[in-house]
Design a protein around this motif. Structure first.
Motif, PDB file in Angstrom:
ATOM      1  N   LYS A 255       0.851  -1.340   0.289  1.00  0.00           N
ATOM      2  CA  LYS A 255       0.072  -0.122  -0.148  1.00  0.00           C
ATOM      3  C   LYS A 255       0.953   1.342   0.013  1.00  0.00           C
ATOM      4  CE  LYS A 255      -3.513  -2.635   0.120  1.00  0.00           C
ATOM      5  NZ  LYS A 255      -3.733  -3.315  -0.935  1.00  0.00           N
ATOM      6  N   VAL A 256       2.001   1.313  -0.687  1.00  0.00           N
ATOM      7  CA  VAL A 256       2.897   2.469  -0.943  1.00  0.00           C
ATOM      8  C   VAL A 256       2.726   2.905  -2.153  1.00  0.00           C
ATOM      9  CG1 VAL A 256       5.295   3.141  -1.092  1.00  0.00           C
ATOM     10  CG2 VAL A 256       4.556   1.576   0.710  1.00  0.00           C
ATOM     11  N   PRO A 257       2.229   3.939  -2.546  1.00  0.00           N
ATOM     12  CA  PRO A 257       1.921   4.452  -3.799  1.00  0.00           C
ATOM     13  C   PRO A 257       3.306   4.821  -4.446  1.00  0.00           C
ATOM     14  CG  PRO A 257       0.908   5.899  -2.461  1.00  0.00           C
ATOM     15  CD  PRO A 257       1.744   5.183  -1.479  1.00  0.00           C
ATOM     16  N   ALA A 258       3.441   4.443  -5.704  1.00  0.00           N
ATOM     17  CA  ALA A 258       4.761   4.439  -6.411  1.00  0.00           C
ATOM     18  C   ALA A 258       4.577   4.811  -7.970  1.00  0.00           C
ATOM     19  CB  ALA A 258       5.083   2.854  -6.526  1.00  0.00           C
ATOM     20  N   LEU A 259       5.594   5.730  -8.038  1.00  0.00           N
ATOM     21  CA  LEU A 259       5.968   6.193  -9.688  1.00  0.00           C
ATOM     22  C   LEU A 259       7.038   5.504 -10.198  1.00  0.00           C
ATOM     23  CD1 LEU A 259       5.072  10.151  -8.709  1.00  0.00           C
ATOM     24  CD2 LEU A 259       3.792   8.562  -9.889  1.00  0.00           C
ATOM     25  N   CYS A 260       7.128   5.414 -11.489  1.00  0.00           N
ATOM     26  CA  CYS A 260       8.254   4.970 -12.075  1.00  0.00           C
ATOM     27  C   CYS A 260       8.940   6.137 -12.685  1.00  0.00           C
ATOM     28  CB  CYS A 260       8.345   3.913 -13.123  1.00  0.00           C
ATOM     29  SG  CYS A 260       7.770   2.468 -12.185  1.00  0.00           S
ATOM     30  N   TYR A 261      10.272   6.517 -12.454  1.00  0.00           N
ATOM     31  CA  TYR A 261      10.883   7.738 -13.421  1.00  0.00           C
ATOM     32  C   TYR A 261      12.298   7.568 -13.354  1.00  0.00           C
ATOM     33  CZ  TYR A 261      12.491  12.695 -13.820  1.00  0.00           C
ATOM     34  OH  TYR A 261      12.900  13.870 -14.305  1.00  0.00           O
ATOM     35  N   GLY A 262      12.813   7.918 -14.568  1.00  0.00           N
ATOM     36  CA  GLY A 262      14.067   7.574 -14.698  1.00  0.00           C
ATOM     37  C   GLY A 262      14.813   8.392 -16.014  1.00  0.00           C
ATOM     38  N   PRO A 263      15.922   7.886 -16.535  1.00  0.00           N
ATOM     39  CA  PRO A 263      16.480   8.470 -17.771  1.00  0.00           C
ATOM     40  C   PRO A 263      15.682   7.984 -19.070  1.00  0.00           C
ATOM     41  CG  PRO A 263      17.922   6.789 -16.613  1.00  0.00           C
ATOM     42  CD  PRO A 263      16.745   7.099 -15.970  1.00  0.00           C
ATOM     43  N   THR A 264      16.001   8.722 -20.029  1.00  0.00           N
ATOM     44  CA  THR A 264      15.678   8.158 -21.384  1.00  0.00           C
ATOM     45  C   THR A 264      16.472   7.088 -21.838  1.00  0.00           C
ATOM     46  OG1 THR A 264      15.209  10.471 -21.949  1.00  0.00           O
ATOM     47  CG2 THR A 264      15.439   8.985 -23.786  1.00  0.00           C
ATOM     48  N   SER A 265      15.855   5.885 -22.182  1.00  0.00           N
ATOM     49  CA  SER A 265      16.574   4.827 -22.536  1.00  0.00           C
ATOM     50  C   SER A 265      15.996   4.215 -23.966  1.00  0.00           C
ATOM     51  CB  SER A 265      16.455   3.684 -21.709  1.00  0.00           C
ATOM     52  OG  SER A 265      15.044   3.413 -21.429  1.00  0.00           O
ATOM     53  N   ARG A 266      16.884   3.300 -24.612  1.00  0.00           N
ATOM     54  CA  ARG A 266      16.474   2.788 -25.867  1.00  0.00           C
ATOM     55  C   ARG A 266      16.608   1.332 -25.938  1.00  0.00           C
ATOM     56  NH1 ARG A 266      19.748   5.766 -29.496  1.00  0.00           N
ATOM     57  NH2 ARG A 266      21.226   4.115 -29.438  1.00  0.00           N
ATOM     58  N   ASN A 267      15.785   0.624 -26.684  1.00  0.00           N
ATOM     59  CA  ASN A 267      15.896  -0.950 -26.583  1.00  0.00           C
ATOM     60  C   ASN A 267      16.066  -1.713 -25.254  1.00  0.00           C
ATOM     61  OD1 ASN A 267      15.950  -0.316 -29.334  1.00  0.00           O
ATOM     62  ND2 ASN A 267      18.028  -0.416 -29.768  1.00  0.00           N
ATOM     63  N   VAL A 268      15.044  -1.218 -24.458  1.00  0.00           N
ATOM     64  CA  VAL A 268      15.249  -1.773 -22.956  1.00  0.00           C
ATOM     65  C   VAL A 268      15.200  -3.323 -22.936  1.00  0.00           C
ATOM     66  CG1 VAL A 268      13.961  -1.862 -20.769  1.00  0.00           C
ATOM     67  CG2 VAL A 268      13.900   0.261 -22.050  1.00  0.00           C
ATOM     68  N   HIS A 269      16.099  -3.990 -22.279  1.00  0.00           N
ATOM     69  CA  HIS A 269      16.345  -5.326 -22.305  1.00  0.00           C
ATOM     70  C   HIS A 269      16.701  -5.840 -23.299  1.00  0.00           C
ATOM     71  CE1 HIS A 269      14.993  -4.741 -18.098  1.00  0.00           C
ATOM     72  NE2 HIS A 269      13.737  -4.576 -18.438  1.00  0.00           N
TER      73      HIS A 269
END
Length: 136
Positions: free
Chosen positions: A49-63
């Motif tokens: 029950k911890v609200p979460a946002l995802c934020y980070g750098p610009t990426s390309r071809n993730v994984h």
């Protein structure tokens, strides 16, 4: 791909603080998007029950085998995260200490010079510094 989904509804205080931090760090408004992916943030939100946002750098071809990230966006997003944490935790800007300005060994080696003693690195010296707000 079957897992319980998670959406943080727009308009949360965390999103507003992140938007201000992002604007201050990048000079641009925060853009948000929804994606179908497995992100660890959903685990905290759904089960703790911890609200979460995802934020980070610009990426390309993730994984992918040619995954990459923009180093400049790493600097900007790191600054934005520092600003977010500072506002969220009630900190205020602190003056930068006066130090001798020399390159750290990694930056010096990258520029082709001999390694120098670490004092301050231009790659991180622009990050904001904070201290607890005084209680008046």
């Amino acid at each position: 791909f079957f897992v319980e989904g998670y959406v943080l509804e727009p308009g949360s205080e965390a999103e507003a603080v992140l938007a201000r931090a992002h604007q201050a760090a990048t000079g641009k408004p925060l853009e948000s998007f929804t994606t179908v992916a497995y992100l660890d943030a959903r685990v905290y939100a759904l089960y703790d029950k911890v609200p979460a946002l995802c934020y980070g750098p610009t990426s390309r071809n993730v994984h992918g085998v040619d995954e990459c990230v923009s180093l400049e966006s790493v600097r900007r997003s790191t600054t934005a995260m520092a600003l977010f944490i500072a506002e969220w935790c009630g900190l205020e800007p602190a003056p930068m200490p006066k130090v001798e300005s020399r390159l750290c060994a990694a930056c010096d080696l990258a520029s082709g010079g001999a390694a120098s003693v670490f004092v301050t690195c231009p790659a991180v010296s622009t990050l904001p510094r904070f201290r607890r707000r005084s209680r008046a």
